[in-house]
Design a protein around this motif. Sequence first.
Motif, short mmCIF file in Angstrom:
data_model
loop_
_atom_site.label_atom_id
_atom_site.label_comp_id
_atom_site.label_asym_id
_atom_site.label_seq_id
_atom_site.Cartn_x
_atom_site.Cartn_y
_atom_site.Cartn_z
N PRO A 151 115.77 47.26 -12.04
CA PRO A 151 116.26 48.16 -13.12
C PRO A 151 116.64 47.42 -14.44
CG PRO A 151 117.66 48.64 -11.22
CD PRO A 151 116.54 47.74 -10.65
N ASP A 152 116.11 47.71 -15.59
CA ASP A 152 117.13 47.17 -16.59
C ASP A 152 118.18 47.81 -17.01
OD1 ASP A 152 115.92 49.37 -17.91
OD2 ASP A 152 114.36 48.34 -18.92
N GLU A 153 118.84 47.46 -18.19
CA GLU A 153 120.17 48.06 -18.46
C GLU A 153 119.94 49.35 -18.78
OE1 GLU A 153 122.55 45.96 -21.41
OE2 GLU A 153 122.18 44.15 -20.34
N LYS A 154 118.80 49.83 -19.68
CA LYS A 154 118.67 51.11 -20.14
C LYS A 154 118.41 52.05 -18.66
CE LYS A 154 118.12 54.38 -22.94
NZ LYS A 154 119.32 54.71 -23.44
N THR A 155 117.80 51.61 -17.74
CA THR A 155 117.56 52.28 -16.41
C THR A 155 118.89 52.76 -15.91
OG1 THR A 155 115.39 51.38 -16.25
CG2 THR A 155 116.24 52.44 -14.42
N ILE A 156 119.69 51.65 -15.61
CA ILE A 156 120.78 51.72 -15.08
C ILE A 156 121.89 52.78 -15.75
CG2 ILE A 156 122.99 50.37 -14.32
CD1 ILE A 156 121.26 47.80 -14.02
N GLU A 157 122.06 52.40 -17.16
CA GLU A 157 122.73 53.41 -18.03
C GLU A 157 122.41 54.91 -17.75
OE1 GLU A 157 122.85 52.44 -22.10
OE2 GLU A 157 123.16 54.63 -22.62
N VAL A 158 121.00 55.34 -17.65
CA VAL A 158 120.63 56.72 -17.76
C VAL A 158 120.71 56.93 -15.97
CG1 VAL A 158 118.45 57.99 -17.37
CG2 VAL A 158 118.75 56.32 -19.37
N GLY A 159 120.49 56.06 -15.06
CA GLY A 159 120.67 56.35 -13.66
C GLY A 159 122.28 56.93 -13.59
N VAL A 160 123.34 56.01 -13.82
CA VAL A 160 124.45 56.28 -13.66
C VAL A 160 124.95 57.30 -14.12
CG1 VAL A 160 126.99 55.21 -14.20
CG2 VAL A 160 125.14 53.68 -13.51
N LYS A 161 124.62 57.74 -15.52
CA LYS A 161 124.72 59.09 -16.15
C LYS A 161 124.56 60.17 -15.19
CE LYS A 161 124.41 61.15 -20.41
NZ LYS A 161 123.30 61.64 -21.08
N MET A 162 123.05 60.27 -14.80
CA MET A 162 122.67 61.34 -13.98
C MET A 162 123.52 61.27 -12.53
SD MET A 162 118.54 61.28 -14.42
CE MET A 162 118.15 62.77 -13.49
N LEU A 163 123.75 60.19 -12.01
CA LEU A 163 124.64 60.30 -10.86
C LEU A 163 126.17 61.12 -11.06
CD1 LEU A 163 124.36 56.64 -9.14
CD2 LEU A 163 123.70 59.07 -8.14
N VAL A 164 126.69 60.81 -12.11
CA VAL A 164 128.00 61.58 -12.50
C VAL A 164 127.75 62.94 -12.74
CG1 VAL A 164 129.81 61.63 -14.19
CG2 VAL A 164 128.66 59.34 -13.68
N GLU A 165 126.45 63.28 -13.24
CA GLU A 165 126.27 64.71 -13.52
C GLU A 165 126.11 65.51 -12.17
OE1 GLU A 165 123.80 66.64 -16.61
OE2 GLU A 165 123.76 64.29 -17.42
N LEU A 166 125.16 64.63 -11.34
CA LEU A 166 124.95 65.12 -9.80
C LEU A 166 126.04 65.18 -9.08
CD1 LEU A 166 121.63 63.23 -8.93
CD2 LEU A 166 121.89 65.77 -9.23
N ARG A 167 126.99 64.23 -9.22
CA ARG A 167 128.51 64.49 -8.49
C ARG A 167 129.15 65.76 -8.89
NH1 ARG A 167 129.52 58.85 -9.11
NH2 ARG A 167 128.22 58.04 -7.40
#
Length: 233
Positions: free
Chosen positions: A210-226
């Motif tokens: 994963p590149d920086e952008k993918t990580i940023e989007v993924g982390v944001k989604m994880l927070v929302e999912l939690r």
Amino acid sequence: MAGKPKLHYFNARGRMEPIRWLLAVAEVEFEEQFILSMADLEKLREEGPLLFQQVPMVEIDGMKLVQTRAILNYIAEKHNLCGKDIKQRARINMYSEGILDIGEMIADMPFKYPEAEEKEKEIKVILTKATGRYFPVFEKILKEHGEDFLEGNQLCRADVHLLEVILATEELKTDVLSEFPLLTAFKARISNIPAIKKFLQPGSPRKPPPDEKTIEVGVKMLVELRQKAAAGP
Ligand code: GSN
């Protein structure tokens, strides 16, 4: 004839990557429907095929399968990648489960530990486990039976999962195999199998780290999912 399998997941390796690998080894072409936002995931959830509200989900042979390991089992069984008898299968499953455990740690790491310091710590944990716990097991197996593959002298799913994890671990530390001569030879041998060689070439459906952008989007989604999970079922 059934259509191509359709994979529903993020545009990233994660839990879908071993599924991509197995399909590629079985020379099965597939389509991907990427989940690019929470709205995409919510839509899929509302449509109903996500048994536990989670992805990966794979449409295959008229089924909508979830649970990574169940999906892998189906593909491996369909394409004769799990040995010739139940004892071979038991060993192949043991090897596969161990490899998938460390593979998931590697796949989760950038998203679970996005901060540099925590990430470095987790990389150390992963490398210690890879070289201290997992790789010695497979080096020993190859040494004891002297064959080209992990089990039954023919390619099985565990060989495929192991190559995937070796390559992902090398991305964290290039010389990670330096103490493992038989795994080094195994890597070269398995990488050279035509379907795998093709999958390792640019332009294949294999995902990059994963590149920086993918990580940023993924982390944001994880927070929302939690947050959603905390709010209700
Ligand atoms: O392996 C599996 O398919 C399941 N045991 C776990 C699947 C899973 O955790 N999927 C995540 C996204 S992939 N990343 O880790 C997921 O869909 N999470 C949403 C949720 O509400 O659990």
